[in-house]
Each structure stands twice: as structure tokens, then as C-alpha cells.
Design a protein around this motif. Structure first.
Motif, mmCIF file in Angstrom:
data_model
loop_
_atom_site.group_PDB
_atom_site.id
_atom_site.type_symbol
_atom_site.label_atom_id
_atom_site.label_comp_id
_atom_site.label_asym_id
_atom_site.label_seq_id
_atom_site.Cartn_x
_atom_site.Cartn_y
_atom_site.Cartn_z
ATOM 1 N N GLU A 1 24.465 5.640 26.543
ATOM 2 C CA GLU A 1 25.668 4.836 26.649
ATOM 3 C C GLU A 1 26.822 5.749 27.075
ATOM 4 N N PHE A 2 27.682 5.233 27.931
ATOM 5 C CA PHE A 2 28.783 6.030 28.478
ATOM 6 C C PHE A 2 29.938 6.093 27.480
ATOM 7 N N MET A 3 30.462 7.301 27.293
ATOM 8 C CA MET A 3 31.590 7.514 26.385
ATOM 9 C C MET A 3 32.861 7.747 27.218
ATOM 10 N N PRO A 4 33.692 6.719 27.373
ATOM 11 C CA PRO A 4 34.828 6.808 28.310
ATOM 12 C C PRO A 4 35.866 7.844 27.936
ATOM 13 N N ASN A 5 35.932 8.239 26.665
ATOM 14 C CA ASN A 5 36.950 9.217 26.266
ATOM 15 C C ASN A 5 36.415 10.640 26.179
ATOM 16 N N GLY A 6 35.237 10.842 26.733
ATOM 17 C CA GLY A 6 34.723 12.198 26.882
ATOM 18 C C GLY A 6 34.421 12.875 25.561
ATOM 19 N N SER A 7 34.411 14.215 25.600
ATOM 20 C CA SER A 7 34.039 14.986 24.420
ATOM 21 C C SER A 7 35.257 15.366 23.602
ATOM 22 N N LEU A 8 35.000 15.692 22.348
ATOM 23 C CA LEU A 8 36.059 16.171 21.458
ATOM 24 C C LEU A 8 36.666 17.464 21.996
ATOM 25 N N GLU A 9 35.854 18.268 22.667
ATOM 26 C CA GLU A 9 36.350 19.515 23.254
ATOM 27 C C GLU A 9 37.512 19.243 24.206
ATOM 28 N N ARG A 10 37.379 18.183 24.982
ATOM 29 C CA ARG A 10 38.425 17.842 25.960
ATOM 30 C C ARG A 10 39.748 17.523 25.267
ATOM 31 N N TRP A 11 39.652 16.869 24.119
ATOM 32 C CA TRP A 11 40.877 16.457 23.425
ATOM 33 C C TRP A 11 41.484 17.593 22.627
ATOM 34 N N HIS B 1 18.850 10.439 5.422
ATOM 35 C CA HIS B 1 18.419 9.050 5.536
ATOM 36 C C HIS B 1 17.425 8.802 6.663
ATOM 37 N N CYS B 2 17.050 9.834 7.391
ATOM 38 C CA CYS B 2 15.985 9.689 8.382
ATOM 39 C C CYS B 2 14.636 9.828 7.675
ATOM 40 N N GLN B 3 13.631 9.163 8.219
ATOM 41 C CA GLN B 3 12.301 9.286 7.626
ATOM 42 C C GLN B 3 11.860 10.742 7.627
ATOM 43 N N THR B 4 12.172 11.454 8.696
ATOM 44 C CA THR B 4 11.998 12.903 8.743
ATOM 45 C C THR B 4 13.370 13.520 8.961
ATOM 46 N N PRO B 5 13.893 14.258 7.990
ATOM 47 C CA PRO B 5 15.231 14.848 8.155
ATOM 48 C C PRO B 5 15.329 15.683 9.424
ATOM 49 N N ILE B 6 16.452 15.550 10.113
ATOM 50 C CA ILE B 6 16.661 16.239 11.386
ATOM 51 C C ILE B 6 17.831 17.204 11.253
ATOM 52 N N VAL B 7 17.640 18.440 11.746
ATOM 53 C CA VAL B 7 18.707 19.428 11.817
ATOM 54 C C VAL B 7 19.164 19.504 13.265
ATOM 55 N N HIS B 8 20.439 19.247 13.513
ATOM 56 C CA HIS B 8 20.945 19.174 14.887
ATOM 57 C C HIS B 8 20.901 20.525 15.580
ATOM 58 N N CYS B 9 21.331 21.584 14.893
ATOM 59 C CA CYS B 9 21.266 22.977 15.351
ATOM 60 C C CYS B 9 22.303 23.373 16.402
ATOM 61 N N ASP B 10 23.098 22.447 16.903
ATOM 62 C CA ASP B 10 24.095 22.842 17.902
ATOM 63 C C ASP B 10 25.320 21.936 17.832
ATOM 64 N N LEU B 11 25.849 21.776 16.634
ATOM 65 C CA LEU B 11 27.032 20.939 16.471
ATOM 66 C C LEU B 11 28.275 21.717 16.899
ATOM 67 N N LYS B 12 29.037 21.133 17.818
ATOM 68 C CA LYS B 12 30.263 21.748 18.332
ATOM 69 C C LYS B 12 31.076 20.655 19.019
ATOM 70 N N PRO B 13 32.341 20.905 19.325
ATOM 71 C CA PRO B 13 33.188 19.847 19.898
ATOM 72 C C PRO B 13 32.657 19.236 21.182
ATOM 73 N N SER B 14 32.011 20.042 22.025
ATOM 74 C CA SER B 14 31.524 19.487 23.286
ATOM 75 C C SER B 14 30.337 18.560 23.097
ATOM 76 N N ASN B 15 29.721 18.576 21.911
ATOM 77 C CA ASN B 15 28.607 17.678 21.617
ATOM 78 C C ASN B 15 29.033 16.494 20.744
ATOM 79 N N VAL B 16 30.328 16.334 20.588
ATOM 80 C CA VAL B 16 30.875 15.168 19.890
ATOM 81 C C VAL B 16 31.615 14.331 20.930
ATOM 82 N N LEU B 17 31.138 13.120 21.166
ATOM 83 C CA LEU B 17 31.666 12.271 22.232
ATOM 84 C C LEU B 17 32.423 11.084 21.641
ATOM 85 N N LEU B 18 33.432 10.622 22.361
ATOM 86 C CA LEU B 18 34.337 9.588 21.858
ATOM 87 C C LEU B 18 34.253 8.329 22.722
#
Length: 994
Positions: A757-767, A808-825
Motif C-alpha cells: 500500500e502506498f504511503m503518501p507522507n513518506g518515511s519518518l526520516e523525511r519528516w 501476539h504473532c503465532q511465531t514472534p518476529i524480531v524486525h532487526c532494522d527499526l529506524k526512521p526510514s523504515n517507518v512510513l506515514l
């Protein structure tokens, strides 16, 4: 003319003069008559330049160093860009130099030592770096040295002992480090020593306690240890302020402190002191603040609490905090004779017993009374109603009995009331409805009976929590509950309530936690509850609810749903929270059917009430059609197998079990206009992301197409990992994948892509870090994350995503690369976590045949430090990255900022600012004026205007604390993400909602 030209040069370097200082600086007046300028009339030379607190902005001209007769230079509380000019070292007649709070950067110029007549040097509250210059230790006439609240490092030099005339030394809140040199004890004229918040280690040298002229001694928030000399109060009889809190001191409190007759502030909390409090406070009439909490104080002797009686002579006492110790005994009646100015009395977390003295009602100016987590018995005295200034009252976790006095309703300013975990009985007094400012009420786990008073439910200010669970309350839930529109938590569980849920409950649209389990409620769930879109924890188990399971629950972002042991019937949905067996419970409902297979419910057999006979012709037609369809499906299946085998470079790994509809390379080629650079919206390690339109006639079908660069080693694995991670997760704060593509391009090469899905406000890094060259500045000023409320919302969104992935996932998931550019708005500025290319699954990590550390990916500055030491991947690693992200949002500094050198990092930068300097390190746009706040931040709770700045600062402090707690170096010390989410919700509520 030298002084005249120097003054003109100074003026020319100033770019903003808001108070019009320079209006008089013209040819109509002699320069000795200019504002802020003082001259020696005999020589006509400038001796004083005093422009402190004038709001000047600009740089400090080096030509100031030419005014050789200058005795006093005062430029504090302005804004100067750049460093302190080394030319100031030419001012050999200079006696007083005031440059505090003026934004200076760089190092303290070493050649300031040439100002041999200097008596006052104040450069505190700047951005100065580097070591303490040894050259400054030759100021033999220096009396006052203020260098606190900078970024100085390198330890306390032994040469500081040369400053034998020094009287006041303040170097708090730096990064000086090292030990405390014994040469400080040679500086016999010292009256003030301040080295709080510097990471100092070791012990305090005995020579310090020989400085008999000391009035202020502060070594708080360091790593010092050892014990204090028993004769401390005799050796330092003039002490007015003694701060050593936040260290590792042991032993007993020196009884001789009683000899410090001028003492005003005694702060020794957060150490390991033990034994009896044997100080006779009767000889300390000027005492204002006593903080001894979070130690191990207590001896078990019969007169353990007798020191309270000695405090009755302290007529100026305002704060007494002794919580979290081992104090045992009765609270004496003399507590009511303490100072009438007392505003804070905190004795919680001890071993106090007996009855509460009624004399406590004499302390009419108290705003906080904490007696929680003790062993008090008896009733709550009715005199408690005399405390009409009380705002926080905690009596929870004791053994109190009897009724809650009606007089408690007289405390009209009450904000938080904790009476839970006692043995209180009787009705909930309707007089609580008079506490119109109440934000939190905890009456849980008592023996209360009767009904829930309507008056209480009309306290519309209730927003943090209303908890009356685990009592014996009866009757129905009044419809007045709909007045609590701002309430985040409602707990009425484990009572004897009955009837149907009122439809007005749906008006509580801020609810996140709703606990109504363990009652006798019946009927169906009201349709009005569909408006509770923010609810996360919903427990209605062990009641008599009936009817269908509400379909609207699939649209909620629920973390936990418990509908067990009721009388629900019909088909269980298979969407939303109902797909996650670890997040729901439906047992004990014998009439339920369907749902996902893991629920092990019977299949739903819905039979038509009326059966119609079909004609032979119709049966024949249907049979033929079905036969033809079956043949076509078999042929299509065989064709697909043949086509798949024909593809070049077929991978051994199969994506056949993906739940995503695949699209072709040609389709995506068209959607992105041939992967045009004009549609390129991002480039990562393994991929490029393009904006695409899947349907030219549908303007809403804008998507983001992530194309893998398969020439990069690991890209294919990243694609497989992301597909697997996103296949079975679904949450409003995770980026939604629409489809996938695993095909070949026109040249016969492998092609892999994911469509999101397209995030029109881009990444948190941009803001957070907008590029003025490419961003619309006006748009950024209007919408950017410079408003605290928006940053709180994003912090909550990201925490929700992590909490879901981890728990809360059936198999817990570790993201391993959380940063502003990987947070989309998205278009509503709701945050979504994306890019699962290096995510890891915990069940795989638990397999001893698998490596837990090889190939760990991440981004420098955000990756947890233990990963660099080949530690196992864990959810604690994501929490670290989250903490850094929060600190970056609050400070505006990336973790890789060039200021972070010599062991300084973003975590330490924020930690050392706690609690008093946080407003200095946060992004300036977070400290808006009240007027700006009112026009940009809507509020759920109307807060008086004169309180909003204080609330803003409290929220900022809470966020910085959360960021620091999440980014601790030791994974075991990091805050759990569930607790983070709870704390953030309190912050959002305190701030006033979305």
C-alpha cells in the motif's frame, strides 16, 4: 578610536536586536553614552560592556579583544553562533567574564589564561566541548568558575588545585568522568562544589570534608561509592545544600548532620544507605527539602520513627520523601505537627503499621500524600477531608478496613486517588463525584458493595483509569458511563454486576482497556461499541452474554480479546484478531462454530428452512456445467505446472504457499511507467521502490512497488524473509503487502518484487530531517512533526507494531532494522513499520541447528550493541532500536551525529540531561509557546492555559525517560515494549489526546 571601532565591529556581527539595544549606538552620542557601555572617564576607554539578557543573535566579534581596558564583559543569555573568540585572551585587565546561556560551541580557548586578573568566569549552559584546559588553572585570582551544563570531558585535572582563591566551582551536567582528585581539598576558600551528573567514579577523598567553609556540596548522579565520615556535620558546619543522590554510597547516615544548623536541602536518595535515621532534625530550623528515598534505611528498633517528632521544629519544611526503605513502626501522632508549609509527604514502600493518625488532617497544604505499600490497619480518618489542596493521595496495598469516608469528596483538587488492595467495605461514596479534576481512581481489590454511583461516572475528567474491579458491587452499569469520553481504562471486573451493557458505553471512544469479566451481565453486545476503535484489551469473559459474536470486532486493532464462558452462538469470524489464537479465547461457548482450525470448534452446518425440489433438467444442466468446470481446472493446473518448470533459473525455495496474489513483470512495468526514475521514491540495500498505478482508471490504486536487486548478495533471501514475515501478520501499524511478483523480465532474468500500500507522507526520516532543496518548506512547517502530539502518536504507533510482532504473532518476529526510514506515514499521519527483509523468527532461533547471530543485519547507530558481540537476536534488540528512534524524534539528532565522539552517544546525551536539562536537548520546535500549541494541537481534556507548558515539559521528560530506558546497554535493563505502550498512553492522555 580603538574602542569605538571595536564596538562598531561588535554591532555589525549582530543580526537580530529585538530589544533595540543599538538604537543609541549612532553618531548622535559618544560611544561612552551608548546603551550597555561604561567608560573610565579619565582615559575615555571602555571598561564595561554589559549587554546580558538582551536577546541578541549573531556572532561575537573577535575585535572585542581590542578593548584592552575592559574590566567587565557581560553577554549572558543571548544567542551567539560559533566559538568563543580566542582574541578575548588579550584582555589582560578583564576581571569578570559572563558568557553563560549563549549557545557558544567549540572549546574553551586556552589563551584565556592570559587574562590573569580574572575573578569571575561564567560559561555555563552552552555547547562547549573538549577537556578542561590546564591553562585555566593559572587563574590565581579566580573566585567563581561556572562551567556546568556543557559537554566537557577528560576528567578533573589535578592542576585545578592551583586555583587557591576559588570560592565557587560549578561543573555539573557534563561528561567529565574519572575520579575526584584529592587536590580539591587544598582549595580552602571553596564554598560551593558542584559535580553532579558527570559519570565520576571511585570515592570522595577525605580532604573534601576538610573544606570547612563549604555551603553547597553536590556530587549527585555519579557512580561514587564508599561511606560518609561520621563527623561530616562537624567538619562541614555551614552546609546549606548536600546532594549525593543517585550514587552507590553505603553505611549509615551521619548523626552529626544535626550540627549543620543552616542546612536547607538534604538529598541522599537512590543509594544503599542502611540503619537507623538517627539525625536530630530539631536543630535544623531552615530545612526545606529532605529526600532519603530508595535506600535500605531501617533498623527495626522500637523508636524507629522518632525522627518525625524531631522534625516538628523544621518550620520551613516543604518536602519529605522517605519511600522505598525498610522503615518499621507506628507513624506517630506528631506527624500532624510538621510544618504547615509541607506540600509533599511520601512514606510509601516501607513496613509501617498501626492506625493512621487523625492528626494528618492538620497538614492542610499537602499536595501529595503517599502512604502506600505499608501495613497500616484501621479506618481512613475522616479528617483526611481537611486536605483540600491534595492532588495525589496513595493508600493502596495496606490492610485498611471500614468505609471510605464521605469527607474525601471535600478534596476537590484531587487528581489521582489510590485506595486499591485494602479491606475497605461499604458503598463507594457518591461524594467522589465532587472531585471534578479526578483523572485516575483505583478502588480495586477491596470488599466494597452496593452500586456504582452515577455521580462518580459524571466526573468527565476521568481519563487515565477507573478501576473498581475485584469487589462485591451489584446492580447494573449506569448509562452515565457514557460521560467518560476520555477514559483510557475501565475495569469493573470480578464483581456482581448484572443486566445488559448500556449503549452509552460506546461513547467512551478513548477506551483502550475494557475489563468487565467475572460478572453477571447478559444480553448481546451493543452495536454502539463499534465506535471503540482504539480498544486493545477487551475482556468480557465469565458473564452471560448471548447472541452472535460482534462482527465489528474484526476491524479493531485488538491485542487481546477474551469472550470465553458466555453463551455466544453462531460462526466465529476469521479475520482481524480472530486469526491469532494467542490473542483470543472463545472456550466455554458451546454454541459457537467455525473460525480458524486452531480454535478446534465444530463446523457450521446451516440448513435451509425450506427445501425445494429441482427439476431433472436443472439437475442435468448443473451436472454438465460442474463437469466442464472440473475438467478446465485440471487442465489449468497442469498448464501451470508445465509453465513453472519451463522458467529459467527456478529456485529451490518455493513460494507456493504464499497467500498473496501474484502479478506479472509486464503488469508492474506498465504500472511504474517502465520503472521510470520519475517514479523512484526510495533506494535501499537490496531494492528500489517505485510509485505505481495498478489501474489507470482508479486513482485510488496507487501502490509502492519494491523491486529487488538480485545482483546483490542476500537480496533473494531478503525477499523470501519479507514474504514469510508479512504472510501471516496483519496490524494497522504494519505496512500492508498487496501482492508479490516472482517472475522473469524481458531479458530472461529473475525478477522479484513486492507491492505495498502506498504511503503518501513518506518515511519518518523525511519528516525528522527534511531536505530544504526537495521538500515543500511551507508544507513542512504546517504538517511536520514539530508538534509534540504528533511525535507521541508516532511513538505509540511504532510501539503497537513491535508489541504485536513480539507478543501476539503465532511465531514472534524480531524486525532487526527499526529506524526512521523504515517507518512510513499514511495520509492520516498514522505510522506503519515496514521493510522486513532482515527480520528473524524466534522459533527458528530456538532451533539449536540454526545460528542466532550469523548474518545479523541492522543500521549503525540503531542496531543493539550486543549484536556486535555475536549475541542472540531477541526482541530486546528491537526495543533498543526503538529507544534510539524515540530519542532521535525528541532531540532531532541522529545517533550518528558528529557530536557523538569519545564515548558519547545519543543514549548518554539524553540520560545525562535527566531530569532538569531535557528542555535544552530536545528539538527547539517541541518547546512551542502556549499560543502556538493552542492552534496546532487539539485536545481531549481542556487544560488551563497556565498549566500547558508544565504538562508539555512533563510529557517531554517522560518520552526522554522512555527512550533512555529502552536503549540501555544491558538488554536485561531495557523496558518491556508492553510497559512502553502503557507509559506512552499515559503521556498521550496527559498531553490531551490526539
Amino acid at each position: 578610536m580603538t574602542d569605538h571601532l571595536a564596538l562598531l565591529a561588535f554591532k555589525s556581527s549582530i543580526t537580530n536586536d529585538p530589544q533595540g539595544v543599538f538604537r543609541s549606538w549612532n553618531k548622535s552620542f559618544h560611544f561612552c553614552e551608548w546603551e550597555g557601555v561604561g567608560c573610565d572617564l579619565r582615559h575615555g576607554r571602555v571598561t564595561i560592556l554589559d549587554l546580558g539578557s538582551k536577546g541578541l543573535v549573531g556572532s561575537l566579534s573577535p575585535h572585542v579583544g581590542n578593548m584592552s581596558f575592559l574590566h567587565v564583559l557581560r553577554l549572558e543569555n543571548n544567542t551567539f553562533l560559533g566559538a568563543i573568540p580566542p582574541q578575548l585572551g588579550r584582555l589582560n585587565r578583564l576581571q569578570r567574564l559572563y558568557l553563560s546561556s549563549s549557545n557558544f560551541e567549540g572549546e574553551i580557548p586556552a589563551n584565556l589564561s592570559h587574562c590573569s586578573n580574572l575573578t569571575h568566569l561564567l560559561v555555563s549552559d552552552n555547547k562547549l566541548v573538549g577537556k578542561f584546559p590546564n591553562e585555566l588553572c593559572f587563574f590565581t585570582k579566580l573566585k567563581v568558575l561556572y562551567i556546568h551544563r556543557n559537554n566537557l570531558t577528560g576528567g578533573i585535572p589535578r592542576s585545578i588545585g592551583n586555583l587557591t582563591s576559588l570560592e565557587m566551582l560549578s561543573a555539573a551536567i557534563n561528561h567529565i568522568g574519572g575520579s575526584v582528585p584529592d587536590v580539591l581539598g587544598q582549595m580552602k576558600n571553596l564554598t560551593t562544589i558542584g559535580f553532579a551528573g558527570n559519570g565520576l567514579s571511585g570515592t570522595l577523598p577525605p580532604s573534601i570534608f576538610n573544606l570547612s567553609m563549604l555551603t553547597n556540596l553536590s556530587f549527585a548522579v555519579n557512580q561514587l561509592h564508599g561511606s560518609l565520615p561520621p563527623s561530616l556535620g562537624i567538619m562541614l558546619p555551614h552546609l546549606q545544600l548536600f546532594q549525593i543522590w543517585g550514587n552507590q554510597f553505603t553505611g549509615t547516615l551521619p548523626f552529626s548532620i544535626s550540627n549543620c544548623s543552616a542546612l536547607q536541602t538534604l538529598e541522599m536518595q537512590r543509594n544503599n544507605f542502611s540503619g537507623k535515621i538517627g539525625i536530630n532534625f530539631g536543630g535544623l530550623p531552615d530545612l526545606v527539602t529532605v529526600r532519603l528515598h530508595t535506600n535500605n534505611l531501617g533498623s527495626g528498633e522500637p523508636d524507629e520513627m522518632s525522627f518525625i517528632s524531631s522534625m516538628t521544629n523544621c518550620s520551613n519544611l516543604k518536602t519529605l520523601v522517605l519511600l522505598l526503605n525498610q522503615l518499621r513502626g507506628f507513624l506517630p501522632n506528631s506527624v500532624g505537627n510538621l510544618s504547615s508549609q509541607l506540600v509533599t509527604l511520601a512514606l510509601g514502600g516501607n513496613l509501617l503499621y498501626g492506625k493512621l493518625p487523625s492528626t494528618i488532617g492538620n497538614l492542610v497544604n499537602l499536595t501529595l500524600l503517599g502512604l502506600d505499600i505499608n501495613q497500616f490497619v484501621g479506618t481512613i480518618p475522616t479528617e483526611i477531608g481537611n486536605l483540600q489542596n491534595l492532588q495525589v493521595f496513595a493508600l493502596d496495598r495496606n490492610n485498611l478496613s471500614g468505609k471510605i469516608p464521605d469527607s474525601i469528596g471535600n478534596i476537590s483538587l484531587l487528581i489521582q486517588l489510590f485506595l486499591g488492595n485494602n479491606r475497605l467495605e461499604g458503598n463507594i461514596p457518591p461524594s467522589l463525584g465532587s472531585c471534578k479534576k479526578l483523572l485516575l481512581l483505583d478502588l480495586s481489590r477491596n470488599n466494597l458493595n452496593g452500586t456504582i454511583p452515577k455521580e462518580l461516572l459524571r466526573v468527565s475528567a476521568l481519563s487515565i483509569s477507573l478501576n473498581v474491579g475485584h469487589n462485591h458491587l451489584s446492580g447494573s452499569l449506569p448509562s452515565d458511563v457514557g460521560s467518560l469520553k476520555n477514559l483510557v481504562e475501565l475495569d469493573i471486573s470480578e464483581n456482581e454486576l448484572s443486566g445488559e451493557l448500556p449503549s452509552g458505553l460506546g461513547s467512551c471512544n478513548s477506551l483502550e482497556n475494557l475489563h468487565i469479566e467475572g460478572n453477571f451481565f447478559n444480553g448481546s453486545i451493543p452495536r454502539s461499541l463499534s465506535s471503540l476503535r482504539g480498544i486493545q484489551y477487551f475482556d468480557l469473559s465469565r458473564n452471560n452474554f448471548s447472541g452472535q459474536v460482534p462482527s465489528f470486532l474484526v476491524n479493531f486493532s485488538l491485542m487481546n480479546l477474551n469472550i470465553s464462558y458466555n453463551d455466544f452462538e453462531g460462526e466465529v469470524p476469521m479475520e482481524g484478531v480472530f486469526r491469532n489464537t494467542s490473542a483470543i479465547s472463545v472456550v466455554g461457548n458451546s454454541k459457537l462454530c467455525g473460525g480458524i482450525p486452531e480454535l478446534q470448534l465444530p463446523k457450521c452446518n446451516f440448513k435451509e428452512s425450506k427445501k425445494r425440489k429441482m427439476s431433472l433438467a436443472l439437475v442435468t444442466v448443473i451436472s454438465v456445467v460442474c463437469t466442464v468446470l472440473c475438467v478446465m481446472m485440471v487442465l489449468c493446473f497442469l498448464f501451470c505446472i508445465w509453465l513453472k518448470k519451463k522458467r529459467k533459473g527456478q529456485h529451490s525455495e518455493s513460494l507456493s504457499n504464499e497467500l498473496f496474489l501474484k502479478v506479472s513483470y509486464q503488469w508492474l512495468l506498465k504500472a511504474t511507467d517502465g520503472f521510470s526514475s520519475a517514479n523512484l521514491i526510495g533506494v535501499g540495500s537490496y531494492s528500489s521502490v517505485y510509485k505505481g498505478i495498478l489501474d489507470e482508471e482508479d486513482e485510488t490504486s496507487v501502490v509502492a512497488v519494491k523491486v529487488l536487486n538480485l545482483q546483490r548478495r542476500g537480496a533473494s533471501k531478503s525477499f523470501m524473509t519479507e514474504c514469510k514475515a508479512l504472510r501471516n501478520v496483519r496490524h494497522r501499524n504494519l505496512v500492508k503487502v498487496i501482492t508479490s511478483c516472482s517472475s522473469v523480465d524481458f531479458h530472461g532474468n529473475d525478477f522479484k518484487a513486492l507491492v505495498y500500500e502506498f504511503m503518501p507522507n513518506g518515511s519518518l526520516e523525511r519528516w525528522l530531517n527534511p531536505d530544504p532543496g526537495t521538500e515543500n518548506r511551507q508544507n513542512i512547517e504546517i504538517q511536520s512533526l514539530n508538534v509534540l502530539q504528533f511525535r507521541v502518536n508516532i511513538a505509540i504507533d511504532v510501539a503497537c507494531a513491535l508489541e504485536y510482532l513480539h507478543h501476539h504473532c503465532q511465531t514472534p518476529i524480531v524486525h532487526c532494522d527499526l529506524k526512521p526510514s523504515n517507518v512510513l506515514l499514511d495520509e492520516d499521519m498514522v505510522a506503519h513499520v515496514g521493510d522486513f527483509g532482515v527480520a528473524r523468527f524466534l522459533q527458528v532461533l530456538l532451533d539449536p541447528k540454526q545460528s542466532n547471530s550469523v548474518g545479523i543485519k541492522g543500521t549503525i547507530g540503531y542496531v543493539a550493541p550486543e549484536y556486535g558481540m555475536s549475541s542472540e537476536v531477541s526482541i530486546k534488540g528491537d526495543v533498543y532500536s526503538y529507544g534510539i528512534l524515540v530519542l532521535e524524534m525528541m532531540t532531532g539528532k541522529r545517533p550518528t551525529d558528529t557530536v557523538f565522539v569519545d564515548g558519547l552517544n545519543l543514549h548518554n546525551f539524553a540520560k545525562t540531561a535527566l531530569p532538569d536539562r531535557v528542555t535544552e536537548i530536545v528539538h527547539p520546535m517541541l518547546m512551542k509557546t502556549k499560543e502556538e500549541e493552542e492552534t496546532t494541537v487539539p485536545k481531549k481534556i481542556q487544560v488551563p492555559k497556565d498549566s500547558r507548558n508544565d504538562i508539555r515539559k512533563e510529557c517531554i521528560l517522560s518520552l526522554i525517560r522512555i527512550g533512555v530506558a529502552c536503549s540501555m546497554e544491558d538488554p536485561q535493563d531495557r523496558m518491556d515494549i508492553t510497559n512502553v505502550l502503557h507509559q506512552l498512553n499515559l503521556v498521550r492522555d496527559n498531553l490531551g489526546g490526539n
